[in-house]
Design a protein around this motif. Sequence first.
Motif, PDB file in Angstrom:
ATOM      1  N   ILE A 172      -5.527  -4.715   0.969  1.00 21.67           N
ATOM      2  CA  ILE A 172      -5.898  -4.221   0.909  1.00 21.67           C
ATOM      3  C   ILE A 172      -6.143  -3.156  -0.574  1.00 21.67           C
ATOM      4  N   MET A 173      -5.047  -3.059  -1.506  1.00 25.36           N
ATOM      5  CA  MET A 173      -5.221  -2.899  -3.152  1.00 25.36           C
ATOM      6  C   MET A 173      -6.289  -3.015  -3.625  1.00 25.36           C
ATOM      7  N   GLU A 174      -6.713  -4.730  -3.286  1.00 28.49           N
ATOM      8  CA  GLU A 174      -7.846  -5.533  -3.755  1.00 28.49           C
ATOM      9  C   GLU A 174      -9.140  -4.095  -3.450  1.00 28.49           C
ATOM     10  N   LEU A 175      -9.429  -4.359  -2.030  1.00 33.54           N
ATOM     11  CA  LEU A 175     -10.412  -3.681  -1.140  1.00 33.54           C
ATOM     12  C   LEU A 175     -10.323  -2.004  -1.928  1.00 33.54           C
ATOM     13  N   THR A 176      -9.166  -1.481  -2.395  1.00 30.54           N
ATOM     14  CA  THR A 176      -9.115  -0.025  -2.869  1.00 30.54           C
ATOM     15  C   THR A 176      -9.578   0.148  -3.882  1.00 30.54           C
ATOM     16  N   GLY A 177      -9.724  -0.743  -4.746  1.00 32.19           N
ATOM     17  CA  GLY A 177      -8.977  -0.537  -6.284  1.00 32.19           C
ATOM     18  C   GLY A 177      -7.721  -0.621  -6.489  1.00 32.19           C
ATOM     19  N   GLY A 178      -6.841  -0.273  -5.833  1.00 32.70           N
ATOM     20  CA  GLY A 178      -4.991  -0.278  -6.330  1.00 32.70           C
ATOM     21  C   GLY A 178      -4.937   1.856  -5.774  1.00 32.70           C
ATOM     22  N   LEU A 179      -5.395   1.343  -5.230  1.00 33.02           N
ATOM     23  CA  LEU A 179      -5.021   3.211  -4.652  1.00 33.02           C
ATOM     24  C   LEU A 179      -5.134   3.688  -3.632  1.00 33.02           C
ATOM     25  N   GLY A 180      -5.016   1.925  -2.819  1.00 27.55           N
ATOM     26  CA  GLY A 180      -4.574   2.437  -1.157  1.00 27.55           C
ATOM     27  C   GLY A 180      -5.891   3.319  -0.635  1.00 27.55           C
ATOM     28  N   VAL A 181      -5.455   2.765   1.292  1.00 21.83           N
ATOM     29  CA  VAL A 181      -6.339   3.803   2.043  1.00 21.83           C
ATOM     30  C   VAL A 181      -5.867   5.303   2.082  1.00 21.83           C
ATOM     31  N   ASN A 182      -6.920   5.576   3.044  1.00 20.66           N
ATOM     32  CA  ASN A 182      -6.927   7.208   3.255  1.00 20.66           C
ATOM     33  C   ASN A 182      -5.640   7.641   4.603  1.00 20.66           C
ATOM     34  N   ALA A 183      -5.365   7.195   5.368  1.00 20.31           N
ATOM     35  CA  ALA A 183      -4.978   7.016   6.361  1.00 20.31           C
ATOM     36  C   ALA A 183      -4.995   5.905   6.968  1.00 20.31           C
ATOM     37  N   ALA A 184      -3.860   5.809   7.781  1.00 24.22           N
ATOM     38  CA  ALA A 184      -3.346   4.782   8.906  1.00 24.22           C
ATOM     39  C   ALA A 184      -2.725   4.955  10.362  1.00 24.22           C
ATOM     40  N   VAL A 185      -3.710   4.020  10.892  1.00 21.14           N
ATOM     41  CA  VAL A 185      -3.240   4.184  12.468  1.00 21.14           C
ATOM     42  C   VAL A 185      -2.128   3.352  12.756  1.00 21.14           C
ATOM     43  N   ASP A 186      -1.292   3.090  13.367  1.00 15.76           N
ATOM     44  CA  ASP A 186      -0.406   2.203  14.047  1.00 15.76           C
ATOM     45  C   ASP A 186       0.277   2.177  15.088  1.00 15.76           C
ATOM     46  N   MET A 187       0.019   0.669  15.707  1.00 16.84           N
ATOM     47  CA  MET A 187       0.803   0.742  17.649  1.00 16.84           C
ATOM     48  C   MET A 187       1.170  -0.810  17.394  1.00 16.84           C
ATOM     49  N   VAL A 188       1.740  -1.080  16.407  1.00 19.25           N
ATOM     50  CA  VAL A 188       2.847  -1.590  16.401  1.00 19.25           C
ATOM     51  C   VAL A 188       4.095  -1.737  16.244  1.00 19.25           C
ATOM     52  N   GLY A 189       4.153  -1.072  15.238  1.00 18.05           N
ATOM     53  CA  GLY A 189       5.302  -0.646  14.589  1.00 18.05           C
ATOM     54  C   GLY A 189       6.218  -1.902  14.280  1.00 18.05           C
ATOM     55  N   GLY A 190       7.933  -2.367  14.138  1.00 23.08           N
ATOM     56  CA  GLY A 190       8.530  -3.146  13.458  1.00 23.08           C
ATOM     57  C   GLY A 190       7.968  -2.764  10.937  1.00 23.08           C
ATOM     58  N   GLU A 191       7.546  -4.589  11.335  1.00 26.99           N
ATOM     59  CA  GLU A 191       7.025  -5.435   9.737  1.00 26.99           C
ATOM     60  C   GLU A 191       5.680  -4.696   9.753  1.00 26.99           C
ATOM     61  N   PRO A 192       4.864  -5.028  10.772  1.00 28.30           N
ATOM     62  CA  PRO A 192       3.363  -5.009  10.583  1.00 28.30           C
ATOM     63  C   PRO A 192       2.897  -3.607  10.528  1.00 28.30           C
ATOM     64  N   GLY A 193       3.775  -2.546  11.154  1.00 31.49           N
ATOM     65  CA  GLY A 193       3.600  -1.353  10.947  1.00 31.49           C
ATOM     66  C   GLY A 193       4.148  -0.713   9.710  1.00 31.49           C
ATOM     67  N   THR A 194       5.113  -0.764   9.573  1.00 35.10           N
ATOM     68  CA  THR A 194       6.016  -0.587   8.587  1.00 35.10           C
ATOM     69  C   THR A 194       4.963  -1.623   7.429  1.00 35.10           C
ATOM     70  N   GLU A 195       4.526  -2.606   7.085  1.00 37.71           N
ATOM     71  CA  GLU A 195       3.538  -2.907   5.850  1.00 37.71           C
ATOM     72  C   GLU A 195       2.469  -2.223   5.958  1.00 37.71           C
ATOM     73  N   LEU A 196       2.228  -1.682   6.985  1.00 35.04           N
ATOM     74  CA  LEU A 196       0.536  -1.448   7.340  1.00 35.04           C
ATOM     75  C   LEU A 196       0.748   0.298   6.652  1.00 35.04           C
ATOM     76  N   ALA A 197       2.202   0.764   6.713  1.00 35.27           N
ATOM     77  CA  ALA A 197       1.820   2.402   6.110  1.00 35.27           C
ATOM     78  C   ALA A 197       2.073   1.974   4.789  1.00 35.27           C
ATOM     79  N   CYS A 198       2.308   1.146   4.024  1.00 35.88           N
ATOM     80  CA  CYS A 198       2.417   0.965   2.544  1.00 35.88           C
ATOM     81  C   CYS A 198       1.534   0.777   1.574  1.00 35.88           C
ATOM     82  N   CYS A 199       0.213   0.772   2.861  1.00 34.10           N
ATOM     83  CA  CYS A 199      -1.459   0.370   2.634  1.00 34.10           C
ATOM     84  C   CYS A 199      -1.667   1.906   1.912  1.00 34.10           C
ATOM     85  N   VAL A 200      -1.295   3.336   2.580  1.00 29.95           N
ATOM     86  CA  VAL A 200      -1.891   4.529   2.187  1.00 29.95           C
ATOM     87  C   VAL A 200      -1.609   4.853   0.448  1.00 29.95           C
ATOM     88  N   GLY A 201      -2.479   5.416   0.325  1.00 33.73           N
ATOM     89  CA  GLY A 201      -2.423   6.285  -1.058  1.00 33.73           C
ATOM     90  C   GLY A 201      -1.755   7.171  -0.784  1.00 33.73           C
TER      91      GLY A 201
END
Length: 330
Positions: A205-234
């Motif tokens: 994600i950081m490569e795709l966004t030039g290190g900025l992260g995404v504007n928003a994230a929606v998690d339906m999984v929780g656990g480690e995958p959801g935690t990792e998803l949250a960390c992709c947000v700018g």
Amino acid sequence: MCVDNQYITFYRFGSPSDVLKVEERSITAPQRGEVLVRMTARPINPSDLIPIGGAYSHRISLPGIPGYEGVGIVEAVGEDVPQELIGKRVLPLRGEGTWQRFVKAPAAWAIAIPDTLGDDMAAQLYINPVTAWVICRQILGLKPGDVLIVNACGSSLGRIFAQLSRCFGVRLIAVTRNDRHTKELLRLGAMRVINENELDLLPTIMELTGGLGVNAAVDMVGGEPGTELACCVGGNGIFVTLGLLSGISLNWVEIKRRTNASATMFHLRHWNEAVSAQGWQDTFRELISLVQAGKLSLLPPRSRFELCQVDAAVREAEANEGKQGKCFLM
């Protein structure tokens, strides 16, 4: 007016196939402000089955009648309800459980369905479409050009996020566990599909966004995958969690440590409690217009069962195994 009404009920919490019963009782005429609807189609959602298992036992009174979604035909109306509604198709929502032959619901919240929408499409317009619409428009406030990331995107709800992203000019990064739905998600509107079992999510994600992260994230999984998803947000972004498909809670301490993004939990019932009847009707009007314009489509049922076949229906619904489409009670 008094008619026989077949319905599904449960007197204790447990596995749906063990505790659901088919019963009959008489139903009386609708009261002031109510409609009586003869149901024609009801999808089975995870949100229908989870309460039966006892997950929300603190707010569910027994015996209960399941079912949040469905479509039917108005058979009778109470006082202060226009007679012209009789014979019209509606979604009888926010009233009684829909897993019965006849449902009474408040007329102010019933959604009129145009002739251009078939029962299969209309019956599914509530849980997933309204959830995705409210999150995109009201919670996230997405603008054209924003980057949104959604996990479990091969799901029915994920498909809707992909289509709404295209409608709103949002660049969607869809996260999946395999490549089964990649082509379909790209066709529906995703900018990129990432198989989280093949690529490390955060560096990708950081490569795709030039290190900025995404504007928003929606998690339906929780656990480690959801935690990792949250960390992709700018830093100025928003993270929304709405489900725990993994059955494991998010690591909120880790999320707070690794990102400055704001985080919130979304519950459709909380939005229901706050929205006005006009806002409710306007939301469905927008969704129906997207369906009519060919911009939003929902999967056809994968199987159909009579109401009295509820045991077989819920077993099929629980045996998901990557199957697309919902099981319907007719």
